[in-house]
Design a protein around this motif. Structure first.
Motif, PDB file in Angstrom:
ATOM      1  N   ARG A  13      42.833  34.216 -45.180  1.00 24.87           N
ATOM      2  CA  ARG A  13      42.968  32.940 -44.471  1.00 24.87           C
ATOM      3  C   ARG A  13      41.830  32.769 -43.463  1.00 24.87           C
ATOM      4  NH1 ARG A  13      47.066  29.354 -43.704  1.00 24.87           N
ATOM      5  NH2 ARG A  13      48.411  30.670 -45.006  1.00 24.87           N
ATOM      6  N   GLY A  14      41.489  33.845 -42.774  1.00 25.18           N
ATOM      7  CA  GLY A  14      40.404  33.785 -41.800  1.00 25.18           C
ATOM      8  C   GLY A  14      39.063  33.497 -42.453  1.00 25.18           C
ATOM      9  N   GLU A  15      38.812  34.063 -43.624  1.00 26.18           N
ATOM     10  CA  GLU A  15      37.553  33.816 -44.325  1.00 26.18           C
ATOM     11  C   GLU A  15      37.436  32.351 -44.737  1.00 26.18           C
ATOM     12  OE1 GLU A  15      36.422  36.511 -47.421  1.00 26.18           O
ATOM     13  OE2 GLU A  15      37.506  38.179 -46.497  1.00 26.18           O
ATOM     14  N   PHE A  16      38.517  31.814 -45.283  1.00 33.97           N
ATOM     15  CA  PHE A  16      38.477  30.412 -45.699  1.00 33.97           C
ATOM     16  C   PHE A  16      38.374  29.478 -44.495  1.00 33.97           C
ATOM     17  CE2 PHE A  16      41.023  31.660 -49.728  1.00 33.97           C
ATOM     18  CZ  PHE A  16      39.845  31.980 -50.396  1.00 33.97           C
ATOM     19  N   ALA A  17      39.004  29.867 -43.390  1.00 34.17           N
ATOM     20  CA  ALA A  17      38.953  29.021 -42.193  1.00 34.17           C
ATOM     21  C   ALA A  17      37.535  28.924 -41.651  1.00 34.17           C
ATOM     22  CB  ALA A  17      39.892  29.583 -41.124  1.00 34.17           C
ATOM     23  N   ALA A  18      36.744  29.972 -41.845  1.00 29.41           N
ATOM     24  CA  ALA A  18      35.393  29.998 -41.293  1.00 29.41           C
ATOM     25  C   ALA A  18      34.387  29.258 -42.169  1.00 29.41           C
ATOM     26  CB  ALA A  18      34.944  31.449 -41.107  1.00 29.41           C
ATOM     27  N   ALA A  19      34.775  28.883 -43.389  1.00 27.24           N
ATOM     28  CA  ALA A  19      33.848  28.242 -44.321  1.00 27.24           C
ATOM     29  C   ALA A  19      33.699  26.760 -44.012  1.00 27.24           C
ATOM     30  CB  ALA A  19      34.332  28.423 -45.754  1.00 27.24           C
ATOM     31  N   THR A  20      32.536  26.221 -44.319  1.00 23.89           N
ATOM     32  CA  THR A  20      32.346  24.777 -44.228  1.00 23.89           C
ATOM     33  C   THR A  20      33.254  24.070 -45.231  1.00 23.89           C
ATOM     34  OG1 THR A  20      30.041  25.164 -43.605  1.00 23.89           O
ATOM     35  CG2 THR A  20      30.636  22.932 -44.331  1.00 23.89           C
ATOM     36  N   VAL A  21      33.358  24.625 -46.423  1.00 22.52           N
ATOM     37  CA  VAL A  21      34.291  24.146 -47.431  1.00 22.52           C
ATOM     38  C   VAL A  21      34.540  25.281 -48.419  1.00 22.52           C
ATOM     39  CG1 VAL A  21      32.461  23.188 -48.914  1.00 22.52           C
ATOM     40  CG2 VAL A  21      34.807  22.323 -49.113  1.00 22.52           C
ATOM     41  N   THR A  22      35.763  25.359 -48.904  1.00 21.75           N
ATOM     42  CA  THR A  22      36.114  26.297 -49.964  1.00 21.75           C
ATOM     43  C   THR A  22      36.330  25.499 -51.241  1.00 21.75           C
ATOM     44  OG1 THR A  22      37.159  27.863 -48.439  1.00 21.75           O
ATOM     45  CG2 THR A  22      37.779  28.017 -50.767  1.00 21.75           C
ATOM     46  N   VAL A  23      35.595  25.837 -52.291  1.00 20.24           N
ATOM     47  CA  VAL A  23      35.721  25.174 -53.578  1.00 20.24           C
ATOM     48  C   VAL A  23      36.452  26.115 -54.524  1.00 20.24           C
ATOM     49  CG1 VAL A  23      34.493  24.217 -55.563  1.00 20.24           C
ATOM     50  CG2 VAL A  23      33.636  23.812 -53.244  1.00 20.24           C
ATOM     51  N   LEU A  24      37.583  25.667 -55.040  1.00 22.99           N
ATOM     52  CA  LEU A  24      38.349  26.450 -56.000  1.00 22.99           C
ATOM     53  C   LEU A  24      38.126  25.871 -57.390  1.00 22.99           C
ATOM     54  CD1 LEU A  24      40.222  26.396 -53.184  1.00 22.99           C
ATOM     55  CD2 LEU A  24      41.546  27.967 -54.596  1.00 22.99           C
ATOM     56  N   LYS A  25      37.670  26.720 -58.283  1.00 24.37           N
ATOM     57  CA  LYS A  25      37.325  26.315 -59.635  1.00 24.37           C
ATOM     58  C   LYS A  25      38.487  26.591 -60.598  1.00 24.37           C
ATOM     59  CE  LYS A  25      34.786  25.106 -61.881  1.00 24.37           C
ATOM     60  NZ  LYS A  25      33.904  25.959 -62.691  1.00 24.37           N
ATOM     61  N   GLY A  26      38.693  25.649 -61.512  1.00 26.44           N
ATOM     62  CA  GLY A  26      39.517  25.925 -62.671  1.00 26.44           C
ATOM     63  C   GLY A  26      40.999  25.683 -62.499  1.00 26.44           C
ATOM     64  N   ASP A  27      41.689  25.837 -63.611  1.00 26.06           N
ATOM     65  CA  ASP A  27      43.091  25.475 -63.696  1.00 26.06           C
ATOM     66  C   ASP A  27      44.003  26.450 -62.957  1.00 26.06           C
ATOM     67  OD1 ASP A  27      44.843  23.443 -65.300  1.00 26.06           O
ATOM     68  OD2 ASP A  27      45.839  25.376 -65.577  1.00 26.06           O
ATOM     69  N   LEU A  28      43.796  27.746 -63.145  1.00 29.69           N
ATOM     70  CA  LEU A  28      44.658  28.725 -62.486  1.00 29.69           C
ATOM     71  C   LEU A  28      44.547  28.611 -60.971  1.00 29.69           C
ATOM     72  CD1 LEU A  28      46.535  31.157 -62.368  1.00 29.69           C
ATOM     73  CD2 LEU A  28      44.524  32.626 -62.713  1.00 29.69           C
ATOM     74  N   ASN A  29      43.333  28.500 -60.467  1.00 23.61           N
ATOM     75  CA  ASN A  29      43.182  28.355 -59.019  1.00 23.61           C
ATOM     76  C   ASN A  29      43.832  27.075 -58.510  1.00 23.61           C
ATOM     77  OD1 ASN A  29      41.805  30.732 -58.267  1.00 23.61           O
ATOM     78  ND2 ASN A  29      39.881  29.919 -59.069  1.00 23.61           N
ATOM     79  N   TYR A  30      43.817  26.017 -59.323  1.00 24.50           N
ATOM     80  CA  TYR A  30      44.488  24.778 -58.921  1.00 24.50           C
ATOM     81  C   TYR A  30      45.994  24.993 -58.826  1.00 24.50           C
ATOM     82  CZ  TYR A  30      45.411  19.747 -58.657  1.00 24.50           C
ATOM     83  OH  TYR A  30      45.807  18.493 -58.249  1.00 24.50           O
ATOM     84  N   ARG A  31      46.557  25.675 -59.809  1.00 22.10           N
ATOM     85  CA  ARG A  31      47.994  25.967 -59.774  1.00 22.10           C
ATOM     86  C   ARG A  31      48.351  26.755 -58.523  1.00 22.10           C
ATOM     87  NH1 ARG A  31      48.750  29.029 -65.265  1.00 22.10           N
ATOM     88  NH2 ARG A  31      50.868  29.313 -64.444  1.00 22.10           N
ATOM     89  N   ARG A  32      47.502  27.670 -58.137  1.00 19.69           N
ATOM     90  CA  ARG A  32      47.778  28.470 -56.950  1.00 19.69           C
ATOM     91  C   ARG A  32      47.513  27.680 -55.671  1.00 19.69           C
ATOM     92  NH1 ARG A  32      45.061  34.071 -56.815  1.00 19.69           N
ATOM     93  NH2 ARG A  32      46.795  34.437 -55.374  1.00 19.69           N
ATOM     94  N   LEU A  33      46.600  26.721 -55.738  1.00 22.70           N
ATOM     95  CA  LEU A  33      46.260  25.938 -54.549  1.00 22.70           C
ATOM     96  C   LEU A  33      47.372  24.967 -54.166  1.00 22.70           C
ATOM     97  CD1 LEU A  33      44.180  24.981 -52.414  1.00 22.70           C
ATOM     98  CD2 LEU A  33      43.286  23.414 -54.150  1.00 22.70           C
TER      99      LEU A  33
END
Length: 403
Positions: A317-337
C-alpha cells in the motif's frame, strides 16, 4: 480475507457453481487442459501421471486441499492467512472463483516440484509456451512495426504505444491510431471506456503539469507478446520524460499460465535486442534504466494472492501511495482491483477503487464477467448488439483512471 456468509457484500462474489457459466468452464475444462499442456511440455516430471489423474478428479468432483505437508511453513502460513481454513474441504465450484483459480495454480506448481528441493525446483512449467510466443513470426511483425512509429508526431506515438499495451498481442489494433479501435460499421466501440486523457494529465510531457519527479508503478499481466508492448510503453514514457522512474511489479513465481515473472522480463528484453531497429533501441534503453535504477522490479508475494487489492498489505500500500500513478494491466489485475463481483456494469470505477492509496489506472481487455465504469448508453448498446459473450470474448477493452 475472503468473504464469509456473515459478511455483507456490495455485490455477489463470482463463483463457478453454475454449469455453462464462464467461471464453471474455466474450472471444469480449462484447468484440465492446462494440466495436459504441462505434462506434454515436461513428460519426465516425477509424479506427473498421478497429478494428471488426481487433479482431474479434484477439479471436477473433489474438494480443496491445503498445500502438501512438505510445503514450506511460510507458504502454509500465508495460505492460512489467505483463507485456507475457511475453504479447505469445500468444492472448487463453491468458493470465490478468484480464490479457486489462484489455488489451482499453486497446487499445480507443488505437483511439478517447483518449490521442493530437487531436479525441477524453480523450473517454470509454462516457459516453453511463453518462449514459443516470443519466437513466433507474429512477434517479428509487431516489433518491425515500431520502425514506422518514428516519423509520427509524439502524441500519436504515445497513443499508439498505449493502445499496443492495452490490446497486448492484438497487433492489428495495438498500433492503430484510432481512439476506439472500431470499424465504422460496428454497433459498439471496441474501446468501451476511455480515460486516456486523464492518464496523460497525470503523466504530462516535461514542462507541463506539476513539476517534480514522476514515478509509474506498472503491475504487469502476461509474459511474451503481452509483456513486450508494456515494456515498450515504459521505455517511451522514460524517453519522453513523462516519467522519471518506473517500478515493474511482476509475479514472484509462475502463475495463471502466462503471467510475467522476472525471468520472463529478461526473456522479453533479449527478444527486443535480437529484433534490431527501433525494438533493439527500446531494449537497450530499458536495460540501461534497469542498470542505473530508473527502472526497478518488484515481485511481492501478494502478487500471487487469491484476494482483491483491497486486502493488500501495508508495505505494498505504501509503494502504491508513493507513485504518481499505478497502472494495472490485464483482466486478472482488474478483477483484483475492483473486486471479482457481479457489479452492475454502470457501477462507478472511482467508487470501486476508492480504497486504493493513490491514483490508479486499468488497461484491460474484457475476458471475464466483472466490469465497472460503463455508461448506461454503452451497456445498453452492448446488450442490444446480441453479442452474448461481450464480457469474456476479449473483443472489447477499457482504459479507466481514478485520480
Amino acid at each position: 480475507m475472503p468473504d464469509t456468509p456473515s459478511e455483507p457484500a456490495p455485490a455477489p462474489v463470482i463463483v463457478g457453481d453454475e454449469p455453462g457459466s464462464f467461471p464453471h468452464g474455466v474450472l471444469a475444462e480449462r484447468h484440465p487442459a492446462i494440466i495436459r499442456q504441462v505434462r506434454e511440455a515436461f513428460p519426465c516430471l516425477v509424479g506427473s501421471e498421478l497429478f494428471i489423474r488426481d487433479r482431474h478428479t479434484s477439479c471436477l468432483n473433489g474438494v480443496i486441499e491445503p498445500p502438501p505437508a512438505g510445503a514450506a511453513a511460510g507458504a502454509r502460513a500465508r495460505w492460512a492467512d489467505w483463507g485456507m481454513d475457511a475453504y479447505a474441504g469445500r468444492s472448487w465450484f463453491d468458493v470465490p472463483w478468484l480464490w479457486a483459480e489462484s489455488h489451482f495454480y499453486r497446487r499445480l506448481l507443488d505437483a511439478v516440484g517447483y518449490f521442493a528441493p530437487g531436479t525441477w525446483q524453480g523450473i517454470d512449467p509454462f516457459r516453453p509456451a511463453k518462449l514459443a510466443e516470443l519466437d513466433a513470426p507474429e512477434t517479428d511483425e509487431e516489433l518491425a512495426a515500431l520502425d514506422g512509429l518514428a516519423d509520427l508526431p509524439a502524441d500519436d506515438r504515445t497513443r499508439a504505444l498505449l493502445h499496443g499495451s492495452l490490446w497486448g498481442n492484438r497487433a492489428d489494433l495495438g498500433f492503430r491510431l484510432s481512439d476506439s479501435g472500431t470499424d465504422p460499421k460496428d454497433r459498439v466501440p471496441a474501446l468501451v471506456a476511455d480515460d486516456s486523457d486523464t492518464l496523460w494529465s497525470l503523466l504530462p510531457p516535461p514542462g507541463q503539469g506539476t513539476p517534480g519527479p514522476k514515478t509509474l508503478c506498472l503491475v504487469a499481466d502476461n509474459a511474451g507478446r503481452e509483456l513486450v508492448p508494456d515494456l515498450l510503453l515504459v521505455s517511451h514514457l522514460l524517453d519522453e520524460g513523462r516519467v522519471d522512474r518506473a517500478v515493474l511489479h511482476l509475479k514472484p513465481y509462475p502463475y495463471y499460465v502466462s503471467d510475467a515473472t522476472p525471468a520472463d522480463l529478461l526473456d522479453a528484453l533479449r527478444r527486443l535486442g535480437a529484433a534490431g531497429g527501433a525494438a533493439a533501441a527500446h531494449g537497450e534503453r530499458l536495460w540501461t534504466a534497469l542498470t542505473d535504477g530508473r527502472v526497478t522490479v518488484r515481485a511481492h508475494p501478494f502478487s500471487c494472492a487469491p484476494l482483491p487489492y483491497a486486502d493488500m498489505p501495508d508495505d505494498l500500500r505504501g509503494e502504491f501511495a508513493a507513485a504518481t500513478v499505478t497502472v494495472l494491466k490485464g483482466d486478472l489485475n482488474y478483477r483484483r482491483l475492483v473486486g471479482d463481483r457481479w457489479w452492475p456494469p454502470t457501477t462507478s470505477f472511482a467508487d470501486a477503487t476508492a480504497y486504493f492509496p493513490g491514483p490508479v489506472a486499468a488497461l484491460r481487455t474484457l475476458k471475464s464477467d466483472v466490469v465497472t465504469g460503463l455508461s448506461a448508453d454503452t451497456e445498453a448498446a452492448l446488450v442490444a448488439s446480441g453479442e452474448q459473450r461481450w464480457r469474456t470474448s476479449g473483443t472489447h477493452a477499457l482504459i479507466q483512471v481514478r485520480r
